[in-house]
Design a protein around this motif. Sequence first.
Motif, PDB file in Angstrom:
ATOM      1  N   GLU A 263     -12.991  98.601  58.305  1.00 31.54           N
ATOM      2  CA  GLU A 263     -13.506  97.688  59.326  1.00 31.54           C
ATOM      3  C   GLU A 263     -12.821  96.325  59.220  1.00 31.54           C
ATOM      4  OE1 GLU A 263     -15.308  99.636  57.415  1.00 31.54           O
ATOM      5  OE2 GLU A 263     -16.628 100.820  58.707  1.00 31.54           O
ATOM      6  N   LEU A 264     -12.710  95.825  57.985  1.00 32.46           N
ATOM      7  CA  LEU A 264     -12.046  94.526  57.793  1.00 32.46           C
ATOM      8  C   LEU A 264     -10.578  94.609  58.210  1.00 32.46           C
ATOM      9  CD1 LEU A 264     -13.622  93.448  54.393  1.00 32.46           C
ATOM     10  CD2 LEU A 264     -13.821  92.203  56.564  1.00 32.46           C
ATOM     11  N   TYR A 265      -9.966  95.738  57.874  1.00 35.10           N
ATOM     12  CA  TYR A 265      -8.548  95.944  58.180  1.00 35.10           C
ATOM     13  C   TYR A 265      -8.321  95.881  59.696  1.00 35.10           C
ATOM     14  CZ  TYR A 265      -3.939  98.170  57.704  1.00 35.10           C
ATOM     15  OH  TYR A 265      -2.593  98.452  57.726  1.00 35.10           O
TER      16      TYR A 265
ATOM     17  N   GLY B 274     -15.913  89.708  72.338  1.00 33.67           N
ATOM     18  CA  GLY B 274     -17.019  88.753  72.405  1.00 33.67           C
ATOM     19  C   GLY B 274     -17.239  88.014  71.096  1.00 33.67           C
ATOM     20  N   THR B 275     -16.424  88.305  70.074  1.00 33.58           N
ATOM     21  CA  THR B 275     -16.572  87.542  68.822  1.00 33.58           C
ATOM     22  C   THR B 275     -16.147  86.094  69.055  1.00 33.58           C
ATOM     23  OG1 THR B 275     -15.984  87.347  66.496  1.00 33.58           O
ATOM     24  CG2 THR B 275     -14.260  88.125  67.963  1.00 33.58           C
ATOM     25  N   SER B 276     -16.781  85.190  68.312  1.00 35.31           N
ATOM     26  CA  SER B 276     -16.421  83.778  68.448  1.00 35.31           C
ATOM     27  C   SER B 276     -15.347  83.384  67.439  1.00 35.31           C
ATOM     28  CB  SER B 276     -17.669  82.905  68.261  1.00 35.31           C
ATOM     29  OG  SER B 276     -18.308  83.224  67.044  1.00 35.31           O
ATOM     30  N   MET B 277     -14.814  84.360  66.712  1.00 38.09           N
ATOM     31  CA  MET B 277     -13.732  84.032  65.771  1.00 38.09           C
ATOM     32  C   MET B 277     -12.432  83.886  66.555  1.00 38.09           C
ATOM     33  SD  MET B 277     -12.638  85.643  62.170  1.00 38.09           S
ATOM     34  CE  MET B 277     -11.018  86.299  61.830  1.00 38.09           C
ATOM     35  N   ALA B 278     -12.030  82.621  66.733  1.00 34.14           N
ATOM     36  CA  ALA B 278     -10.831  82.330  67.517  1.00 34.14           C
ATOM     37  C   ALA B 278      -9.610  82.395  66.610  1.00 34.14           C
ATOM     38  CB  ALA B 278     -10.960  80.954  68.162  1.00 34.14           C
ATOM     39  N   PHE B 279      -9.187  83.605  66.327  1.00 32.09           N
ATOM     40  CA  PHE B 279      -8.072  83.816  65.411  1.00 32.09           C
ATOM     41  C   PHE B 279      -7.255  84.976  65.967  1.00 32.09           C
ATOM     42  CE2 PHE B 279      -6.343  85.778  61.460  1.00 32.09           C
ATOM     43  CZ  PHE B 279      -5.620  84.700  60.997  1.00 32.09           C
TER      44      PHE B 279
HETATM   45  C1  HEC Z   1     -10.656  79.317  64.007  1.00 34.72           C
HETATM   46  C2  HEC Z   1     -11.643  79.610  63.012  1.00 34.72           C
HETATM   47  C3  HEC Z   1     -11.491  80.884  62.212  1.00 34.72           C
HETATM   48  C4  HEC Z   1     -10.399  81.324  61.507  1.00 34.72           C
HETATM   49  C5  HEC Z   1      -9.043  80.668  61.372  1.00 34.72           C
HETATM   50  C6  HEC Z   1     -10.813  82.536  60.862  1.00 34.72           C
HETATM   51  N1  HEC Z   1     -12.097  82.842  61.185  1.00 34.72           N
HETATM   52 FE1  HEC Z   1     -13.193  84.401  60.511  1.00 34.72          FE
HETATM   53  N2  HEC Z   1     -14.752  83.848  61.646  1.00 34.72           N
HETATM   54  C7  HEC Z   1     -14.795  82.718  62.434  1.00 34.72           C
HETATM   55  C8  HEC Z   1     -16.046  82.701  63.171  1.00 34.72           C
HETATM   56  C9  HEC Z   1     -16.484  81.641  64.167  1.00 34.72           C
HETATM   57  C10 HEC Z   1     -16.741  83.863  62.798  1.00 34.72           C
HETATM   58  C11 HEC Z   1     -18.060  84.374  63.349  1.00 34.72           C
HETATM   59  C12 HEC Z   1     -17.687  85.317  64.468  1.00 34.72           C
HETATM   60  C13 HEC Z   1     -18.825  85.750  65.363  1.00 34.72           C
HETATM   61  O1  HEC Z   1     -19.965  85.325  65.164  1.00 34.72           O
HETATM   62  O2  HEC Z   1     -18.524  86.515  66.293  1.00 34.72           O
HETATM   63  C14 HEC Z   1     -15.905  84.554  61.826  1.00 34.72           C
HETATM   64  C15 HEC Z   1     -16.262  85.732  61.200  1.00 34.72           C
HETATM   65  C16 HEC Z   1     -15.521  86.347  60.205  1.00 34.72           C
HETATM   66  C17 HEC Z   1     -15.939  87.515  59.464  1.00 34.72           C
HETATM   67  C18 HEC Z   1     -17.266  88.235  59.629  1.00 34.72           C
HETATM   68  C19 HEC Z   1     -18.287  87.533  58.752  1.00 34.72           C
HETATM   69  C20 HEC Z   1     -19.647  88.129  58.835  1.00 34.72           C
HETATM   70  O3  HEC Z   1     -20.580  87.538  58.250  1.00 34.72           O
HETATM   71  O4  HEC Z   1     -19.845  89.152  59.497  1.00 34.72           O
HETATM   72  C21 HEC Z   1     -14.952  87.799  58.584  1.00 34.72           C
HETATM   73  C22 HEC Z   1     -14.915  88.936  57.584  1.00 34.72           C
HETATM   74  C23 HEC Z   1     -13.904  86.831  58.799  1.00 34.72           C
HETATM   75  N3  HEC Z   1     -14.274  85.960  59.778  1.00 34.72           N
HETATM   76  C24 HEC Z   1     -12.717  86.798  58.090  1.00 34.72           C
HETATM   77  C25 HEC Z   1     -11.687  85.905  58.337  1.00 34.72           C
HETATM   78  C26 HEC Z   1     -10.446  85.891  57.621  1.00 34.72           C
HETATM   79  C27 HEC Z   1     -10.122  86.782  56.433  1.00 34.72           C
HETATM   80  C28 HEC Z   1      -9.661  84.944  58.192  1.00 34.72           C
HETATM   81  C29 HEC Z   1      -8.243  84.567  57.844  1.00 34.72           C
HETATM   82  C30 HEC Z   1      -7.282  85.638  57.836  1.00 34.72           C
HETATM   83  C31 HEC Z   1     -10.431  84.320  59.253  1.00 34.72           C
HETATM   84  N4  HEC Z   1     -11.661  84.935  59.313  1.00 34.72           N
HETATM   85  C32 HEC Z   1      -9.990  83.290  60.051  1.00 34.72           C
HETATM   86  C33 HEC Z   1     -13.828  81.753  62.545  1.00 34.72           C
HETATM   87  C34 HEC Z   1     -12.551  81.847  62.004  1.00 34.72           C
END
Ligand code: HEC
Length: 198
Positions: A134-136, A148-153
Amino acid sequence: MNSFELNKIMGAVLGALLFVVGMGILSDIVFEPEPAGIAGYALPLPEGAETEVAEAAPAEEPLPILLASADVGRGEAAVRKCASCHSFDQGGANGVGPNLYDIVGGPKAHLDNFGYSSALAERGAAGEVWGYDELYAFLENPRGYISGTSMAFAGIRSGQERADIITYLASITENPPPLPEAEAAVEGGAETDEAAAQ
Ligand code: HEC
Protein backbone atom coordinates in the motif's frame (compact mmCIF):
# COMPACT_ATOMS: atom_id res chain seq x y z
CA MET A 1 33.10 68.99 -73.33
CA ASN A 2 35.89 67.58 -75.41
CA SER A 3 36.90 63.95 -75.56
CA PHE A 4 39.89 64.59 -73.34
CA GLU A 5 37.62 65.80 -70.53
CA LEU A 6 35.28 62.85 -71.07
CA ASN A 7 38.24 60.49 -70.77
CA LYS A 8 39.20 62.10 -67.45
CA ILE A 9 35.65 61.63 -66.10
CA MET A 10 35.49 58.02 -67.30
CA GLY A 11 38.91 57.45 -65.81
CA ALA A 12 37.77 58.83 -62.45
CA VAL A 13 34.64 56.64 -62.46
CA LEU A 14 36.62 53.52 -63.42
CA GLY A 15 39.23 54.39 -60.82
CA ALA A 16 36.57 54.64 -58.14
CA LEU A 17 35.08 51.28 -59.17
CA LEU A 18 38.49 49.67 -59.19
CA PHE A 19 39.14 51.08 -55.73
CA VAL A 20 35.92 49.58 -54.32
CA VAL A 21 36.56 46.15 -55.85
CA GLY A 22 40.19 46.31 -54.80
CA MET A 23 39.28 47.12 -51.21
CA GLY A 24 36.93 44.15 -51.14
CA ILE A 25 39.62 41.80 -52.35
CA LEU A 26 42.20 43.37 -50.06
CA SER A 27 39.98 43.07 -46.96
CA ASP A 28 39.26 39.44 -47.86
CA ILE A 29 43.00 38.85 -47.94
CA VAL A 30 43.61 40.70 -44.68
CA PHE A 31 40.72 39.25 -42.68
CA GLU A 32 40.56 35.76 -44.26
CA PRO A 33 36.81 35.22 -43.96
CA GLU A 34 36.02 31.65 -43.02
CA PRO A 35 32.92 29.87 -44.22
CA ALA A 36 30.10 30.30 -41.65
CA GLY A 37 29.57 26.54 -41.39
CA ILE A 38 27.07 25.16 -38.85
CA ALA A 39 26.25 27.38 -35.87
CA GLY A 40 27.11 25.82 -32.50
CA TYR A 41 28.43 22.28 -32.22
CA ALA A 42 26.87 18.89 -31.79
CA LEU A 43 26.85 17.61 -28.19
CA PRO A 44 27.95 14.01 -28.01
CA LEU A 45 25.13 11.71 -26.85
CA PRO A 46 26.10 9.65 -23.81
CA GLU A 47 26.53 6.08 -24.94
CA GLY A 48 23.41 3.99 -24.66
CA ALA A 49 21.34 7.04 -23.68
CA GLU A 50 18.46 6.13 -25.94
CA THR A 51 18.21 2.52 -24.87
CA GLU A 52 18.33 3.51 -21.19
CA VAL A 53 15.27 5.73 -21.57
CA ALA A 54 13.41 3.03 -23.44
CA GLU A 55 14.15 0.37 -20.84
CA ALA A 56 13.86 2.31 -17.59
CA ALA A 57 10.08 2.27 -17.24
CA PRO A 58 9.04 -1.38 -17.51
CA ALA A 59 12.12 -3.02 -15.96
CA GLU A 60 11.30 -2.51 -12.27
CA GLU A 61 11.97 -5.37 -9.88
CA PRO A 62 9.03 -6.58 -7.75
CA LEU A 63 8.73 -4.97 -4.32
CA PRO A 64 10.08 -7.91 -2.26
CA ILE A 65 13.29 -7.85 -4.31
CA LEU A 66 13.57 -4.06 -3.97
CA LEU A 67 13.00 -4.31 -0.21
CA ALA A 68 15.68 -6.97 0.08
CA SER A 69 18.23 -4.56 -1.37
CA ALA A 70 16.77 -1.45 0.31
CA ASP A 71 18.86 0.70 2.61
CA VAL A 72 17.65 2.49 5.76
CA GLY A 73 20.29 5.22 5.37
CA ARG A 74 19.27 5.97 1.81
CA GLY A 75 15.65 6.01 2.93
CA GLU A 76 16.39 8.40 5.76
CA ALA A 77 18.12 10.73 3.29
CA ALA A 78 15.22 10.43 0.84
CA VAL A 79 12.54 11.41 3.38
CA ARG A 80 13.98 14.93 3.41
CA LYS A 81 11.53 15.37 0.54
CA CYS A 82 8.72 14.71 2.98
CA ALA A 83 10.10 16.75 5.88
CA SER A 84 8.41 19.99 4.82
CA CYS A 85 5.11 18.34 5.74
CA HIS A 86 5.90 15.33 7.96
CA SER A 87 7.85 14.73 11.16
CA PHE A 88 9.22 11.23 11.85
CA ASP A 89 10.21 11.23 15.52
CA GLN A 90 8.09 9.55 18.18
CA GLY A 91 5.43 12.00 19.35
CA GLY A 92 6.58 14.53 16.74
CA ALA A 93 4.23 17.37 15.88
CA ASN A 94 1.90 17.14 12.93
CA GLY A 95 2.64 19.62 10.18
CA VAL A 96 0.86 20.00 6.89
CA GLY A 97 0.84 16.18 7.05
CA PRO A 98 0.58 13.79 10.02
CA ASN A 99 3.57 12.55 12.04
CA LEU A 100 4.78 9.30 10.45
CA TYR A 101 6.27 7.48 13.44
CA ASP A 102 4.91 3.90 13.69
CA ILE A 103 3.11 4.00 10.33
CA VAL A 104 4.08 0.70 8.65
CA GLY A 105 1.33 -1.89 9.10
CA GLY A 106 -0.73 0.68 11.00
CA PRO A 107 -4.23 1.80 10.09
CA LYS A 108 -4.71 4.36 7.34
CA ALA A 109 -5.35 7.78 8.89
CA HIS A 110 -3.44 6.47 11.90
CA LEU A 111 -3.60 9.54 14.13
CA ASP A 112 -6.65 10.83 16.00
CA ASN A 113 -5.25 14.34 16.28
CA PHE A 114 -4.79 15.05 12.57
CA GLY A 115 -7.40 16.46 10.20
CA TYR A 116 -7.39 13.92 7.37
CA SER A 117 -9.18 14.29 4.07
CA SER A 118 -12.44 12.37 4.04
CA ALA A 119 -10.96 10.18 1.27
CA LEU A 120 -8.17 8.91 3.55
CA ALA A 121 -10.31 8.91 6.71
CA GLU A 122 -12.83 6.61 4.97
CA ARG A 123 -10.06 4.13 4.09
CA GLY A 124 -9.00 4.10 7.71
CA ALA A 125 -12.59 3.67 8.92
CA ALA A 126 -12.95 0.73 6.51
CA GLY A 127 -10.08 -0.99 8.32
CA GLU A 128 -7.43 -0.59 5.60
CA VAL A 129 -3.80 -0.59 6.73
CA TRP A 130 -0.50 0.79 5.43
CA GLY A 131 1.24 -2.46 4.47
CA TYR A 132 4.35 -2.51 2.30
CA ASP A 133 2.40 -2.77 -0.95
CA GLU A 134 0.00 0.00 0.00
CA LEU A 135 2.80 2.41 0.91
CA TYR A 136 4.66 1.46 -2.26
CA ALA A 137 1.64 2.29 -4.42
CA PHE A 138 0.72 5.44 -2.47
CA LEU A 139 4.21 6.92 -2.64
CA GLU A 140 4.44 6.36 -6.37
CA ASN A 141 1.32 8.40 -7.05
CA PRO A 142 -0.56 9.60 -3.94
CA ARG A 143 -3.55 10.99 -5.83
CA GLY A 144 -3.69 8.02 -8.16
CA TYR A 145 -3.82 5.65 -5.18
CA ILE A 146 -6.28 7.68 -3.06
CA SER A 147 -8.17 10.11 -5.21
CA GLY A 148 -9.17 13.04 -3.04
CA THR A 149 -6.16 12.81 -0.72
CA SER A 150 -4.92 16.14 0.57
CA MET A 151 -1.29 15.04 0.28
CA ALA A 152 -0.03 17.45 -2.36
CA PHE A 153 2.97 15.44 -3.44
CA ALA A 154 3.71 14.32 -7.01
CA GLY A 155 5.10 10.94 -6.00
CA ILE A 156 8.41 9.12 -6.44
CA ARG A 157 9.05 7.29 -9.67
CA SER A 158 11.97 5.14 -8.59
CA GLY A 159 10.78 1.88 -7.06
CA GLN A 160 14.09 1.43 -5.26
CA GLU A 161 13.81 4.86 -3.66
CA ARG A 162 10.28 4.05 -2.49
CA ALA A 163 11.52 0.75 -1.08
CA ASP A 164 14.32 2.63 0.73
CA ILE A 165 11.79 5.06 2.22
CA ILE A 166 9.46 2.26 3.32
CA THR A 167 12.42 0.48 4.93
CA TYR A 168 13.24 3.65 6.81
CA LEU A 169 9.59 4.00 7.88
CA ALA A 170 9.67 0.36 9.07
CA SER A 171 12.79 1.16 11.09
CA ILE A 172 10.82 3.78 13.04
CA THR A 173 7.83 1.45 13.50
CA GLU A 174 7.46 -0.41 16.78
CA ASN A 175 6.30 -3.74 15.35
CA PRO A 176 6.61 -3.66 11.58
CA PRO A 177 4.88 -6.53 9.76
CA PRO A 178 7.14 -9.20 8.26
CA LEU A 179 8.63 -8.28 4.89
CA PRO A 180 6.64 -9.57 1.92
CA GLU A 181 8.23 -12.55 0.25
CA ALA A 182 8.86 -12.95 -3.44
CA GLU A 183 5.70 -15.06 -3.76
CA ALA A 184 6.10 -16.27 -7.31
CA ALA A 185 9.55 -17.66 -6.66
CA VAL A 186 8.68 -19.11 -3.25
CA GLU A 187 5.37 -20.66 -4.30
CA GLY A 188 6.88 -22.08 -7.45
CA GLY A 189 9.68 -23.62 -5.44
CA ALA A 190 7.29 -25.02 -2.81
CA GLU A 191 5.09 -26.64 -5.43
CA THR A 192 7.98 -28.36 -7.11
CA ASP A 193 9.19 -29.55 -3.71
CA GLU A 194 5.74 -30.94 -2.92
CA ALA A 195 5.47 -32.57 -6.28
CA ALA A 196 8.90 -34.12 -5.79
CA ALA A 197 7.96 -35.41 -2.32
CA GLN A 198 4.84 -37.23 -3.54
C1 HEC B 1 3.16 18.90 0.66
C2 HEC B 1 3.07 18.19 1.90
C3 HEC B 1 3.42 16.72 1.91
C4 HEC B 1 4.55 16.11 1.45
C5 HEC B 1 5.75 16.74 0.77
C6 HEC B 1 4.41 14.72 1.78
N1 HEC B 1 3.22 14.48 2.39
FE1 HEC B 1 2.54 12.72 3.11
N2 HEC B 1 0.81 13.58 3.67
C7 HEC B 1 0.52 14.92 3.55
C8 HEC B 1 -0.85 15.14 3.98
C9 HEC B 1 -1.58 16.47 3.99
C10 HEC B 1 -1.36 13.89 4.35
C11 HEC B 1 -2.78 13.55 4.78
C12 HEC B 1 -3.49 13.13 3.52
C13 HEC B 1 -4.99 13.01 3.63
O1 HEC B 1 -5.56 13.26 4.69
O2 HEC B 1 -5.59 12.67 2.59
C14 HEC B 1 -0.28 12.93 4.16
C15 HEC B 1 -0.39 11.58 4.45
C16 HEC B 1 0.66 10.68 4.36
C17 HEC B 1 0.59 9.29 4.77
C18 HEC B 1 -0.62 8.61 5.39
C19 HEC B 1 -0.59 8.86 6.88
C20 HEC B 1 -1.74 8.27 7.61
O3 HEC B 1 -1.86 8.53 8.83
O4 HEC B 1 -2.56 7.57 7.02
C21 HEC B 1 1.81 8.75 4.54
C22 HEC B 1 2.24 7.32 4.80
C23 HEC B 1 2.62 9.79 3.96
N3 HEC B 1 1.91 10.94 3.87
C24 HEC B 1 3.94 9.61 3.57
C25 HEC B 1 4.71 10.59 2.96
C26 HEC B 1 6.06 10.41 2.54
C27 HEC B 1 6.88 9.15 2.78
C28 HEC B 1 6.45 11.54 1.91
C29 HEC B 1 7.77 11.84 1.24
C30 HEC B 1 8.20 10.90 0.23
C31 HEC B 1 5.34 12.48 1.97
N4 HEC B 1 4.30 11.86 2.62
C32 HEC B 1 5.36 13.76 1.47
C33 HEC B 1 1.35 15.91 3.09
C34 HEC B 1 2.58 15.69 2.50
